[in-house]
Motif scaffolding. Structure first.
Motif, PDB file in Angstrom:
ATOM      1  N   ALA A  64       1.567  12.024   3.232  1.00 39.59           N
ATOM      2  CA  ALA A  64       0.419  11.133   3.036  1.00 39.59           C
ATOM      3  C   ALA A  64       0.888   9.685   2.889  1.00 39.59           C
ATOM      4  N   ILE A  65       1.967   9.488   2.145  1.00 42.76           N
ATOM      5  CA  ILE A  65       2.503   8.130   1.974  1.00 42.76           C
ATOM      6  C   ILE A  65       3.042   7.594   3.292  1.00 42.76           C
ATOM      7  N   GLU A  66       3.726   8.456   4.060  1.00 42.25           N
ATOM      8  CA  GLU A  66       4.235   8.017   5.365  1.00 42.25           C
ATOM      9  C   GLU A  66       3.094   7.616   6.293  1.00 42.25           C
ATOM     10  N   LYS A  67       1.983   8.348   6.204  1.00 41.92           N
ATOM     11  CA  LYS A  67       0.830   8.004   7.046  1.00 41.92           C
ATOM     12  C   LYS A  67       0.268   6.643   6.644  1.00 41.92           C
ATOM     13  N   GLN A  68       0.192   6.384   5.330  1.00 40.80           N
ATOM     14  CA  GLN A  68      -0.297   5.083   4.876  1.00 40.80           C
ATOM     15  C   GLN A  68       0.651   3.963   5.288  1.00 40.80           C
ATOM     16  N   VAL A  69       1.940   4.197   5.189  1.00 45.93           N
ATOM     17  CA  VAL A  69       2.916   3.182   5.591  1.00 45.93           C
ATOM     18  C   VAL A  69       2.817   2.911   7.083  1.00 45.93           C
ATOM     19  N   GLU A  78      -4.112  -2.324  10.299  1.00 45.76           N
ATOM     20  CA  GLU A  78      -5.528  -1.995  10.314  1.00 45.76           C
ATOM     21  C   GLU A  78      -6.203  -2.779   9.206  1.00 45.76           C
ATOM     22  N   ARG A  79      -7.243  -3.482   9.566  1.00 48.75           N
ATOM     23  CA  ARG A  79      -7.912  -4.346   8.603  1.00 48.75           C
ATOM     24  C   ARG A  79      -8.559  -3.527   7.487  1.00 48.75           C
ATOM     25  N   ASP A  80      -9.098  -2.381   7.814  1.00 53.01           N
ATOM     26  CA  ASP A  80      -9.737  -1.565   6.778  1.00 53.01           C
ATOM     27  C   ASP A  80      -8.719  -1.091   5.741  1.00 53.01           C
ATOM     28  N   MET A  81      -7.552  -0.718   6.214  1.00 56.27           N
ATOM     29  CA  MET A  81      -6.518  -0.227   5.308  1.00 56.27           C
ATOM     30  C   MET A  81      -6.025  -1.348   4.400  1.00 56.27           C
ATOM     31  N   ILE A  82      -5.828  -2.528   4.955  1.00 58.79           N
ATOM     32  CA  ILE A  82      -5.389  -3.675   4.152  1.00 58.79           C
ATOM     33  C   ILE A  82      -6.464  -4.037   3.136  1.00 58.79           C
ATOM     34  N   ASP A  83      -7.713  -4.028   3.578  1.00 56.75           N
ATOM     35  CA  ASP A  83      -8.814  -4.341   2.679  1.00 56.75           C
ATOM     36  C   ASP A  83      -8.907  -3.309   1.547  1.00 56.75           C
ATOM     37  N   GLU A  84      -8.770  -2.053   1.888  1.00 58.40           N
ATOM     38  CA  GLU A  84      -8.833  -0.984   0.880  1.00 58.40           C
ATOM     39  C   GLU A  84      -7.712  -1.123  -0.151  1.00 58.40           C
TER      40      GLU A  84
END
Length: 103
Positions: A64-69, A78-84
């Protein structure tokens, strides 16, 4: 001519069987209760099962962490990920938003 007469002792015939029983008892006890006995083997199996479960949980968290990285890497921001992440770290949200934390 001198002859020696030995008295038949019943005690002498029991020495070898008594030593044998003592050895068998000693090694039998330690084969079950010793550091490498049957009970220790069962404990090792329980510990191994617990550690395998922990390993599976850690592998799941790592993926899960690797996917987020991967989503935050330079090649594909991804703007959504940075915003989150920014909102979560700063503990801020807009007045018209509903925030649900599931961690």
């Amino acid at each position: 001519m001198w002859t020696r007469h030995h008295k038949n002792r019943k005690f002498g015939r029991l020495i070898l069987p008594a030593i044998t029983v003592a050895f068998i008892g000693y090694f039998g006890y330690h084969s079950i209760h010793g550091d490498y006995g049957l009970r220790a083997g069962e404990r090792f199996d329980q510990i191994r099962a617990e550690r395998n479960k922990e390993l599976a949980d850690l592998v799941k968290k790592r993926k899960a962490i690797e996917k987020q990285v991967e989503l935050l890497s330079d090649g594909s921001l991804e703007r959504d990920m940075i915003d989150e992440k920014a909102r979560y770290q700063l503990n801020m949200s807009r007045p018209d938003e509903i925030v649900i934390f599931n961690r």
